[in-house]
Design an enzyme around this catalytic site. Structure first.
Site, PDB file in Angstrom:
ATOM      1  N   ASP A 146     -16.836 -22.200  74.824  1.00  0.00           N
ATOM      2  CA  ASP A 146     -16.458 -22.316  73.032  1.00  0.00           C
ATOM      3  C   ASP A 146     -15.883 -20.649  72.855  1.00  0.00           C
ATOM      4  O   ASP A 146     -16.365 -19.638  73.782  1.00  0.00           O
ATOM      5  CB  ASP A 146     -18.112 -21.873  72.338  1.00  0.00           C
ATOM      6  CG  ASP A 146     -17.740 -21.661  71.238  1.00  0.00           C
ATOM      7  OD1 ASP A 146     -16.195 -22.344  70.615  1.00  0.00           O
ATOM      8  OD2 ASP A 146     -18.392 -21.835  70.421  1.00  0.00           O
ATOM      9  N   SER A 188     -22.306 -15.807  73.140  1.00  0.00           N
ATOM     10  CA  SER A 188     -22.998 -16.626  74.026  1.00  0.00           C
ATOM     11  C   SER A 188     -24.773 -15.773  74.992  1.00  0.00           C
ATOM     12  O   SER A 188     -25.521 -14.747  74.746  1.00  0.00           O
ATOM     13  CB  SER A 188     -22.687 -18.000  74.626  1.00  0.00           C
ATOM     14  OG  SER A 188     -23.704 -18.827  74.555  1.00  0.00           O
ATOM     15  N   HIS A 216     -24.532 -17.524  69.742  1.00  0.00           N
ATOM     16  CA  HIS A 216     -24.988 -19.256  70.124  1.00  0.00           C
ATOM     17  C   HIS A 216     -26.593 -18.325  70.245  1.00  0.00           C
ATOM     18  O   HIS A 216     -27.418 -18.044  71.297  1.00  0.00           O
ATOM     19  CB  HIS A 216     -25.090 -19.598  71.521  1.00  0.00           C
ATOM     20  CG  HIS A 216     -23.154 -20.366  71.807  1.00  0.00           C
ATOM     21  ND1 HIS A 216     -22.383 -20.671  72.634  1.00  0.00           N
ATOM     22  CD2 HIS A 216     -22.495 -20.535  70.379  1.00  0.00           C
ATOM     23  CE1 HIS A 216     -21.308 -20.964  72.191  1.00  0.00           C
ATOM     24  NE2 HIS A 216     -21.202 -21.005  71.019  1.00  0.00           N
TER      25      HIS A 216
END
Lengths: 278, 195
Positions: free
Chosen positions: B135, B15, B42
């Site tokens: 995540d 991310s 992401h």
């Protein structure tokens, strides 16, 4: 510790039987849906309702229609926005609308319309292009509950900022707030837009042709279908379009490897806009 | 006799700080690497395909956006497209979905790891890199449960350390590696198997 691959295979078999049970009992056919996706949706329900396994789920859905309806909502994807992928709508204005304007009467089909966000986006676009009055939008979905929501055209206030930004990026010509009235925490789409839309139940997997359309919108539905089912639906669209009619797919969907690829020309590659050859 | 385990695929979740982190790892990968590599980075929903394009011109391996129904090839890196989840089918083809965000993310690392674990079982390598959320923690745990190999970037070398820390907390990971060593480690692990 290694999970036995056999367990995955057994689970897969149980899911296959469950989908067969849904088809036999209720007529909804998910047998040709992409597996990984279907399994994630079923697993979600399995966990939320703390069920033992997919065989237990199968037993319950056969005997409990209310449970089946919940499952049906789980299995349909209802994530969308107004003017989702705004650049697609600006391309439609630029490349499709000039052709639509040459017709005395315009028929548009939104297949898999979900809660109606993209349908009303199209209505707004048609109004701003001055062709709304001679257009008829047909919006279909297999899920009756979602169709009811679409008919109501009520959306939560907190998504409106996002929708407004999309609208502006899509080349919108007015103020977005002209198209709804605010009602506490919700907005309601204005009646004159709703009046242009005919909502009805239609299942792409099991139902037939929808005649003589000038434009078909079907975005982010076909990614859930396997190749065979995709080809069936592409043929359905081909048969449902008038010669020279347009087809608009989701950004990551393509006619390229389909059985009808040579019957369409590419109007815009990135936006996935195609035109049925005459 | 020492048996070298074979792996069939690598999944990477990353991310905040991903451009720099992947910029360190991906250019190191040998172009003959005998497996496909799937990445969830992401990104904002309306970003373009800058990352795959950029890395494709800076790496020995080929780099592209994953397409629906695409059969993955070895020596190729597949990025999840912005605003779509990337999944792997049991037949080992790619799939896309626009279902709800998972961990506030679409694409979500957990979705990729969860489906890849089922498709590849103990032939999968899962890697969590820098990121400012959690995540991928559950997904990495599933990879471990299914007998796959788990790797996490050591938090002190991560631009944002919450994602590596969440992964370490959820799983007894096999290797904690500094960012600079991950690419080399993958090469040696995957390229030595014929030796």
């Amino acid at each position: 510790m290694n999970q036995e691959p056999e367990q995955i295979e057994n689970e897969r078999l149980e899911i296959k039987l469950l989908l067969e049970a849904i088809y036999l009992k209720y007529g909804y056919d998910f047998r040709n849906y992409a597996c990984a996706h279907t399994k994630r949706r079923l697993e979600h329900r399995l966990n939320v309702d703390s069920m033992e396994n997919y065989s237990a789920m199968q037993h319950r859905l056969i005997h409990d229609e209310a449970f089946f309806n919940t499952l049906l909502l789980d299995l349909s994807i209802n994530v969308t926005e107004m003017f989702r992928d705004p650049w697609v709508y600006s391309k439609v204005r630029e490349l499709v609308v000039p052709h639509l304007k040459t017709y005395p009467f315009i028929k548009i089909w939104h297949a898999g319309c979900s809660a109606g966000q993209e349908v009303y986006s199209m209505g707004i676009l048609l109004e701003e292009e001055g062709i709304k009055e001679r257009s008829q939008i047909y919006a279909t979905d297999f899920n009756e509950l979602i169709l009811q929501k679409a008919k109501q055209g009520i959306y939560p206030m907190d998504v409106i900022r996002e929708y407004t930004a999309n609208y502006q990026k899509s080349g919108g010509k007015q103020s977005f707030s002209d198209y709804y009235t605010a009602d506490y925490d919700n907005v309601v789409i204005k009646q004159s837009l709703k009046d242009k839309v005919l909502f009805s139940s239609h299942n792409l997997v099991t139902d037939g042709v929808f005649g003589e359309m000038n434009l078909i919108f079907c975005r982010n539905v076909l990614i859930y279908f396997d190749r065979e089912l995709q080809n069936r639906v592409f043929n359905l669209f081909y048969e449902s379009l008038c010669p020279g009619g347009f087809l608009c797919l989701g950004s990551k969907e393509s006619l390229r490897f389909s059985s009808v690829a040579d019957k369409f020309e590419v109007v815009s590659g990135r936006e996935k806009i195609y035109r049925k050859k005459r | 006799m020492f048996e070298v385990k074979q792996y069939d695929a690598v999944v990477i979740g990353v991310s905040a700080g991903g451009l720099a982190a992947l910029g360190e790892i991906l250019p190191q990968l040998d172009k003959r690497i005998p497996v496909p590599i799937f990445i969830v980075q992401h990104v904002s929903p309306d970003s373009d395909n800058f990352m795959p394009t950029h890395f494709d011109s800076h790496c020995h391996v080929s780099v592209k956006e994953g397409e629906d129904k695409e059969p993955p090839e070895k020596g190729t890196v597949y990025f999840a497209p912005p605003n779509y989840h990337l999944l792997v089918e049991l037949e080992k083809t790619l799939a896309l979905s626009v279902e709800e965000r998972v961990n506030y993310s679409r694409p979500s690392v957990d979705v990729l790891f969860d489906t890849a674990a089922e498709a590849y079982g103990d032939k999968l390598i899962g890697i969590i890199l820098t990121g400012a959320n959690s995540d991928g923690a559950l997904g990495l745990r599933k990879i471990k449960q299914f007998g796959g190999l788990t790797i996490v970037q050591s938090p002190e070398t991560a631009e944002a350390d919450s994602m590596p820390r969440a992964a370490i907390e959820a799983t007894d990971v096999d290797h904690l590696l500094p960012l600079s060593e991950i690419g080399v480690f993958l090469n040696s692990l995957l390229m030595d198997k014929g030796a």
